[in-house]
Design a protein around this motif. Structure first.
Motif, PDB file in Angstrom:
ATOM      1  N   MET A 169       0.832  -1.208   0.000  1.00  0.00           N
ATOM      2  CA  MET A 169       0.000   0.000   0.000  1.00  0.00           C
ATOM      3  C   MET A 169       0.865   1.256   0.000  1.00  0.00           C
ATOM      4  N   HIS A 170       1.878   1.264   0.861  1.00  0.00           N
ATOM      5  CA  HIS A 170       2.715   2.453   0.995  1.00  0.00           C
ATOM      6  C   HIS A 170       3.415   2.772  -0.329  1.00  0.00           C
ATOM      7  N   THR A 171       3.951   1.728  -0.964  1.00  0.00           N
ATOM      8  CA  THR A 171       4.629   1.931  -2.243  1.00  0.00           C
ATOM      9  C   THR A 171       3.620   2.397  -3.298  1.00  0.00           C
ATOM     10  N   MET A 221       1.045   4.173  -2.750  1.00  0.00           N
ATOM     11  CA  MET A 221       0.733   5.580  -2.459  1.00  0.00           C
ATOM     12  C   MET A 221       1.714   6.518  -3.157  1.00  0.00           C
ATOM     13  N   HIS A 222       2.989   6.128  -3.149  1.00  0.00           N
ATOM     14  CA  HIS A 222       3.980   6.946  -3.863  1.00  0.00           C
ATOM     15  C   HIS A 222       3.665   6.976  -5.355  1.00  0.00           C
ATOM     16  N   LEU A 223       3.242   5.830  -5.881  1.00  0.00           N
ATOM     17  CA  LEU A 223       2.900   5.779  -7.313  1.00  0.00           C
ATOM     18  C   LEU A 223       1.688   6.668  -7.598  1.00  0.00           C
ATOM     19  N   LEU A 248      15.731   9.485   2.090  1.00  0.00           N
ATOM     20  CA  LEU A 248      15.042   9.664   0.815  1.00  0.00           C
ATOM     21  C   LEU A 248      14.568   8.324   0.278  1.00  0.00           C
ATOM     22  N   LEU A 249      13.364   8.340  -0.265  1.00  0.00           N
ATOM     23  CA  LEU A 249      12.814   7.164  -0.923  1.00  0.00           C
ATOM     24  C   LEU A 249      12.799   7.467  -2.415  1.00  0.00           C
ATOM     25  N   GLU A 250      13.398   6.579  -3.198  1.00  0.00           N
ATOM     26  CA  GLU A 250      13.427   6.800  -4.643  1.00  0.00           C
ATOM     27  C   GLU A 250      12.804   5.627  -5.373  1.00  0.00           C
ATOM     28  N   PRO A 289      11.396  12.658   0.656  1.00  0.00           N
ATOM     29  CA  PRO A 289      11.743  12.181   1.992  1.00  0.00           C
ATOM     30  C   PRO A 289      10.621  11.317   2.535  1.00  0.00           C
ATOM     31  N   CYS A 290      10.956  10.176   3.110  1.00  0.00           N
ATOM     32  CA  CYS A 290       9.936   9.296   3.666  1.00  0.00           C
ATOM     33  C   CYS A 290      10.590   8.317   4.629  1.00  0.00           C
ATOM     34  N   GLY A 291       9.931   8.054   5.748  1.00  0.00           N
ATOM     35  CA  GLY A 291      10.491   7.151   6.749  1.00  0.00           C
ATOM     36  C   GLY A 291       9.808   5.801   6.821  1.00  0.00           C
ATOM     37  N   THR A 313       8.023   1.978   5.451  1.00  0.00           N
ATOM     38  CA  THR A 313       8.571   0.726   4.926  1.00  0.00           C
ATOM     39  C   THR A 313       7.995   0.487   3.530  1.00  0.00           C
ATOM     40  N   HIS A 314       8.888   0.228   2.574  1.00  0.00           N
ATOM     41  CA  HIS A 314       8.501   0.091   1.166  1.00  0.00           C
ATOM     42  C   HIS A 314       8.964  -1.244   0.618  1.00  0.00           C
ATOM     43  N   LEU A 315       8.476  -1.554  -0.588  1.00  0.00           N
ATOM     44  CA  LEU A 315       8.919  -2.733  -1.331  1.00  0.00           C
ATOM     45  C   LEU A 315      10.255  -2.446  -2.002  1.00  0.00           C
TER      46      LEU A 315
HETATM   47 ZN   LIG Z   1       7.117   6.229   1.727  1.00  0.00          ZN
END
Ligand SMILES: [Zn+2]
Length: 233
Positions: A100-102, A104-106, A187-189, A197-199, A201-203
């Protein structure tokens, strides 16, 4: 402070840890794989075991001093400071949070508007956008699917404020401006898609998001569209 093992590797499911503080049913360890409630993502749940006994961890939160506090179920036997315990995530739930979190970025990269709020759960997640236009659910759903299918790699890195200042282009590229004053920024890329910037948990790659579906789009005010998404399995 608790060593936050999930920051470097969000796929860790369990670890041994030493109890450093207790307060009723609330326990603090020297290290943990449990993510504490924050950034719209729920705190992890799971199991604590010690000496062949186990108890449910029903929530994880930040304590007032910034350490990570694990809340045990009512009636659980409470270990003592100095004890070694084994903690294990409810991985099915956490992995859904990561998907879900990943996603959301998309979604934020498809709808390039300011984000005014958001919430993640294993069943349903939402982002609130500062926008007046109506949302074309079909087009947004297709764009999301294309990003998932393209299997973009996802990675995190830490950068100091000095490094950031030396690369103004990086800040311009970011969809959200980083918070200042903490020294380093995580940073999440999503390669070629999103940098911010994001703290959470992602795939490791967008293909793992799997089957997702745009749910209801709610009009929450003149300039607010709430977009819900669901995992389709
Ligand atoms: Zn994130």
């Amino acid at each position: 402070m608790t060593e936050e093992l999930f920051r470097e590797d969000s796929y860790l499911r369990d670890c041994d840890a030493t109890v450093v503080a207790t307060d009723g049913n609330a326990l603090t360890f020297d290290r943990t794989v449990f993510y504490p409630l924050g950034g719209g993502q729920p705190g992890d749940t799971g199991t604590l075991s010690r000496d062949g006994q186990s108890a449910a961890v029903v929530d994880t939160r930040y304590g007032d001093d910034g350490s990570i506090v694990h809340h045990l179920e009512e009636g659980a036997a409470i270990p003592s400071v100095g004890d070694t315990v084994h903690v294990e995530l409810d991985w099915d739930r956490r992995y859904r949070h990561m998907r879900m979190h990943t996603a959301m970025h998309l979604l934020g990269s498809v709808l390039q508007y300011g984000v005014t709020g958001g919430n993640i759960s294993a069943e349903k997640s939402r982002l609130d956008f500062d926008m007046e236009e109506s949302v074309d659910k079909e087009a947004v759903g297709a764009a999301l699917k294309a990003l998932v299918d393209a299997n973009h790699s996802v990675s995190c890195r830490w950068i100091s404020e000095e490094e950031l200042d030396a690369q103004p282009d990086l800040v311009r590229t970011m969809s959200v401006q980083p918070p200042r004053g903490k020294g380093s920024i995580r940073l999440l890329e999503i390669e070629g898609v999103d940098l911010q910037p994001c703290g959470g948990t992602h795939l490791n790659s967008t293909a793992e998001v799997g089957a997702i579906r745009i749910g209801k789009v709610e009009k929450k005010g003149k300039r607010n569209r709430r977009v819900n998404i669901h995992l389709d399995d």
